[in-house]
Design a protein around this motif. Structure first.
Motif, mmCIF file in Angstrom:
data_model
loop_
_atom_site.group_PDB
_atom_site.id
_atom_site.type_symbol
_atom_site.label_atom_id
_atom_site.label_comp_id
_atom_site.label_asym_id
_atom_site.label_seq_id
_atom_site.Cartn_x
_atom_site.Cartn_y
_atom_site.Cartn_z
ATOM 1 N N LYS A 1 9.032 -5.831 -1.358
ATOM 2 C CA LYS A 1 9.607 -5.318 -0.109
ATOM 3 C C LYS A 1 11.135 -5.430 -0.117
ATOM 4 C CE LYS A 1 5.800 -4.102 2.072
ATOM 5 N NZ LYS A 1 5.503 -2.697 2.426
ATOM 6 N N ILE B 1 2.628 -8.170 12.704
ATOM 7 C CA ILE B 1 1.849 -7.179 13.452
ATOM 8 C C ILE B 1 0.357 -7.480 13.315
ATOM 9 C CG2 ILE B 1 1.448 -4.702 13.795
ATOM 10 C CD1 ILE B 1 4.425 -5.460 14.086
ATOM 11 N N THR C 1 -2.853 -6.566 12.460
ATOM 12 C CA THR C 1 -3.633 -5.558 11.735
ATOM 13 C C THR C 1 -4.584 -6.309 10.795
ATOM 14 O OG1 THR C 1 -2.261 -5.449 9.751
ATOM 15 C CG2 THR C 1 -1.583 -4.085 11.647
ATOM 16 N N HIS D 1 -13.311 5.547 3.832
ATOM 17 C CA HIS D 1 -12.140 5.329 4.710
ATOM 18 C C HIS D 1 -11.588 6.652 5.223
ATOM 19 C CE1 HIS D 1 -11.161 1.047 3.021
ATOM 20 N NE2 HIS D 1 -12.209 1.052 3.822
ATOM 21 N N GLY E 1 -1.667 5.739 3.114
ATOM 22 C CA GLY E 1 -2.453 4.600 3.571
ATOM 23 C C GLY E 1 -2.664 4.578 5.067
ATOM 24 N N ILE F 1 -1.163 0.037 10.543
ATOM 25 C CA ILE F 1 0.148 0.546 10.947
ATOM 26 C C ILE F 1 0.269 2.037 10.648
ATOM 27 C CG2 ILE F 1 2.590 0.477 10.259
ATOM 28 C CD1 ILE F 1 2.308 -2.602 10.177
ATOM 29 N N GLY G 1 7.802 -6.701 12.214
ATOM 30 C CA GLY G 1 7.671 -8.156 12.240
ATOM 31 C C GLY G 1 6.245 -8.530 11.894
ATOM 32 N N ASN H 1 3.811 4.078 3.620
ATOM 33 C CA ASN H 1 3.210 2.966 4.369
ATOM 34 C C ASN H 1 2.232 2.150 3.542
ATOM 35 O OD1 ASN H 1 2.009 1.627 6.969
ATOM 36 N ND2 ASN H 1 0.275 2.619 5.957
ATOM 37 N N ARG I 1 -7.944 5.402 -0.517
ATOM 38 C CA ARG I 1 -8.471 5.344 -1.885
ATOM 39 C C ARG I 1 -9.960 5.641 -1.966
ATOM 40 N NH1 ARG I 1 -5.971 -0.381 -3.532
ATOM 41 N NH2 ARG I 1 -6.477 -0.722 -1.356
ATOM 42 N N ILE J 1 8.081 1.714 4.787
ATOM 43 C CA ILE J 1 7.650 0.582 5.603
ATOM 44 C C ILE J 1 7.945 -0.708 4.837
ATOM 45 C CG2 ILE J 1 5.811 -0.493 6.931
ATOM 46 C CD1 ILE J 1 6.711 2.313 7.925
ATOM 47 N N CYS J 2 9.063 -1.314 5.255
ATOM 48 C CA CYS J 2 9.523 -2.545 4.605
ATOM 49 C C CYS J 2 8.852 -3.747 5.280
ATOM 50 C CB CYS J 2 11.050 -2.595 4.672
ATOM 51 S SG CYS J 2 11.862 -1.262 3.748
ATOM 52 N N TYR K 1 -6.074 3.431 8.642
ATOM 53 C CA TYR K 1 -6.141 2.430 9.720
ATOM 54 C C TYR K 1 -4.815 1.662 9.757
ATOM 55 C CZ TYR K 1 -7.610 -0.262 5.588
ATOM 56 O OH TYR K 1 -7.693 -0.814 4.336
ATOM 57 N N ASP L 1 -4.558 7.457 -4.865
ATOM 58 C CA ASP L 1 -4.000 6.118 -5.084
ATOM 59 C C ASP L 1 -2.512 6.301 -5.368
ATOM 60 O OD1 ASP L 1 -5.048 3.197 -6.914
ATOM 61 O OD2 ASP L 1 -3.017 3.763 -6.310
ATOM 62 N N VAL L 2 -1.673 5.708 -4.552
ATOM 63 C CA VAL L 2 -0.224 5.959 -4.662
ATOM 64 C C VAL L 2 0.361 5.451 -5.978
ATOM 65 C CG1 VAL L 2 0.176 5.973 -2.154
ATOM 66 C CG2 VAL L 2 0.414 3.820 -3.433
ATOM 67 N N TYR M 1 5.062 -10.020 -2.930
ATOM 68 C CA TYR M 1 5.240 -9.143 -1.764
ATOM 69 C C TYR M 1 6.705 -9.091 -1.363
ATOM 70 C CZ TYR M 1 4.292 -7.364 2.985
ATOM 71 O OH TYR M 1 4.270 -6.635 4.159
HETATM 72 P P1 NAP Z 1 -3.567 -2.762 6.103
HETATM 73 O O1 NAP Z 1 -4.207 -2.798 7.435
HETATM 74 O O2 NAP Z 1 -4.031 -3.644 4.987
HETATM 75 O O3 NAP Z 1 -3.569 -1.225 5.583
HETATM 76 C C1 NAP Z 1 -3.003 -0.965 4.326
HETATM 77 C C2 NAP Z 1 -3.239 0.499 4.027
HETATM 78 O O4 NAP Z 1 -2.710 0.777 2.736
HETATM 79 C C3 NAP Z 1 -4.717 0.862 3.991
HETATM 80 O O5 NAP Z 1 -4.914 2.114 4.603
HETATM 81 C C4 NAP Z 1 -5.002 0.971 2.496
HETATM 82 O O6 NAP Z 1 -5.956 1.933 2.213
HETATM 83 C C5 NAP Z 1 -3.675 1.484 1.979
HETATM 84 N N1 NAP Z 1 -3.515 1.249 0.542
HETATM 85 C C6 NAP Z 1 -3.441 0.051 -0.092
HETATM 86 N N2 NAP Z 1 -3.255 0.247 -1.412
HETATM 87 C C7 NAP Z 1 -3.227 1.589 -1.609
HETATM 88 C C8 NAP Z 1 -3.063 2.423 -2.753
HETATM 89 N N3 NAP Z 1 -2.917 1.910 -3.976
HETATM 90 N N4 NAP Z 1 -3.089 3.756 -2.584
HETATM 91 C C9 NAP Z 1 -3.266 4.298 -1.354
HETATM 92 N N5 NAP Z 1 -3.422 3.574 -0.218
HETATM 93 C C10 NAP Z 1 -3.397 2.237 -0.361
HETATM 94 O O7 NAP Z 1 -2.024 -3.070 6.251
HETATM 95 P P2 NAP Z 1 -1.025 -2.850 7.493
HETATM 96 O O8 NAP Z 1 -0.820 -4.146 8.174
HETATM 97 O O9 NAP Z 1 -1.422 -1.638 8.260
HETATM 98 O O10 NAP Z 1 0.313 -2.569 6.671
HETATM 99 C C11 NAP Z 1 0.750 -1.253 6.395
HETATM 100 C C12 NAP Z 1 2.114 -1.387 5.766
HETATM 101 O O11 NAP Z 1 2.964 -2.156 6.632
HETATM 102 C C13 NAP Z 1 2.103 -2.127 4.436
HETATM 103 O O12 NAP Z 1 3.079 -1.578 3.575
HETATM 104 C C14 NAP Z 1 2.514 -3.553 4.826
HETATM 105 O O13 NAP Z 1 3.113 -4.240 3.752
HETATM 106 C C15 NAP Z 1 3.502 -3.265 5.907
HETATM 107 N N6 NAP Z 1 3.759 -4.346 6.859
HETATM 108 C C16 NAP Z 1 2.736 -4.919 7.547
HETATM 109 C C17 NAP Z 1 3.042 -5.915 8.487
HETATM 110 C C18 NAP Z 1 2.004 -6.609 9.308
HETATM 111 O O14 NAP Z 1 2.338 -7.662 9.898
HETATM 112 N N7 NAP Z 1 0.788 -6.116 9.382
HETATM 113 C C19 NAP Z 1 4.367 -6.280 8.705
HETATM 114 C C20 NAP Z 1 5.373 -5.685 7.929
HETATM 115 C C21 NAP Z 1 5.052 -4.704 7.019
HETATM 116 P P3 NAP Z 1 -7.376 1.545 1.500
HETATM 117 O O15 NAP Z 1 -8.344 1.681 2.584
HETATM 118 O O16 NAP Z 1 -7.523 2.526 0.411
HETATM 119 O O17 NAP Z 1 -7.270 0.145 0.981
#
Ligand code: NAP
Ligand code: GCO
Length: 267
Positions: A164, A193, A195, A47, A18, A23, A191, A95, A43, A145-146, A21, A68-69, A160
């Motif tokens: 997690k 973030i 995004t 992208h 993932g 994290i 924490g 991730n 996916r 990535i928790c 874009y 797709d994971v 969620y």
């Molecule tokens: P994001 O911007 O929504 O990006 C999520 C990524 O996961 C996208 O690239 C998406 O790709 C991919 N993805 C989703 N479902 C998928 C699947 N079934 N198979 C393959 N790829 C898939 O989220 P983010 O904020 O960067 O978060 C990344 C990770 O950090 C996640 O695990 C999230 O739970 C964790 N996290 C985020 C935060 C925060 O505050 N942002 C904090 C703690 C943890 P597609 O383009 O295919 O949808």
């Protein structure tokens, strides 16, 4: 004998799921800057292609695959293709993840299952596909990535938080089961973030006023700011490198101090 070379990832192959874009993209860039060959999945082709251009703009020759994971066959095919093209995967960053913010009584079982499938079963599927190569090679690094929700609950994120929390324990179990094969499995717990995933929590309200959740997080974070994907780059390189070879089963929270702080007294 310790040297700063222990932080180098030269000659390593890293799969970041993932990482088109957000994290994942930042972490992949950091691993590339430390010398790793970057493989990522998304996916859809759109992208993938945009991410390849973005990586190139940052001087990184990344390699993107549609996968797709949650699809074990797609994951097995991806890992076999990567191993054929680049060799054994040395570093896996699980991730890819989604969130659905719905009050529990309003959440469908289908939606609950979808979040758990992507955020918990996905890391199981990808880790299971990558581990045999790591065992054969005699070393490996898995970083899951928790989240703050691996430790804390809050309204509307039951699926969620359950996923997690489970990912934290899957991390510890991979440590337990494969530490003897010189495989280190740790977590990064970001924490809050900035995004696309948290945009709804940060953007101003329709009347232009500040988002209450934005204010809430600022009051709960000693650093007094939202994190950025860049804040996760150094911790990821550390956990992906030989510098952390005796760190295993650990969740490294990169949260600006939220977990240590009761929160600012309302004025
Ligand atoms: P994001 O911007 O929504 O990006 C999520 C990524 O996961 C996208 O690239 C998406 O790709 C991919 N993805 C989703 N479902 C998928 C699947 N079934 N198979 C393959 N790829 C898939 O989220 P983010 O904020 O960067 O978060 C990344 C990770 O950090 C996640 O695990 C999230 O739970 C964790 N996290 C985020 C935060 C925060 O505050 N942002 C904090 C703690 C943890 P597609 O383009 O295919 O949808
Ligand atoms: C939420 C947020 C959080 C963050 C992150 C915090 O709705 O509470 O999306 O879950 O994404 O997981 O660590």
């Amino acid at each position: 004998m310790f040297s700063m070379d222990s932080f180098s990832l030269k000659g390593k192959v890293a799969l970041v799921t993932g990482a088109a874009y957000g994290i994942g993209f930042a972490i992949a860039k950091a691993l590339a800057q430390a010398g790793a060959t970057i493989i990522f999945n998304a996916r859809n082709t759109e992208h993938i292609n945009k991410a390849l251009a973005d990586y190139k703009a940052d001087g990184i020759d990344a390699h993107g695959y549609i996968c797709d994971v949650t699809d074990e066959q797609e994951v097995q095919t991806l890992v076999k293709q990567v191993e054929a093209d680049f060799g054994t995967i040395d570093i896996l960053v699980n991730n890819a993840g989604i969130i659905k913010r719905v009050p529990m009584l309003n959440m469908s079982v289908e939606d609950f299952r979808k979040v758990v499938d992507i955020d918990l079963t996905g890391p199981f599927i990808v880790s299971k596909a990558v581990l045999p190569g790591m065992i054969k090679k005699g070393h490996g690094k898995i970083i899951n990535i928790c989240s703050m929700m691996s430790e804390l609950g809050r309204e509307t994120v039951s699926a969620y938080a359950a996923a997690k929390g489970g990912l934290k324990m899957l991390t510890k179990n991979i440590c337990a089961e494969f530490g003897s094969a010189n495989i280190q499995c740790n977590g990064i717990g970001p924490g809050y973030i900035a995004t696309p995933q948290t945009t709804p929590l940060r953007e101003p309200l329709h009347d232009g006023s500040k988002n209450p959740f934005d204010q809430f997080i600022l009051s709960k974070t000693p650093a007094g700011r939202w994190g950025t994907p860049e804040d996760l780059m150094g911790p990821a390189v550390f956990l992906a490198s030989d510098a952390s070879n005796f760190v295993n089963g650990h969740i490294l929270y990169v949260d600006g101090g939220i977990l240590a702080y009761i929160g600012k007294q309302p004025e």
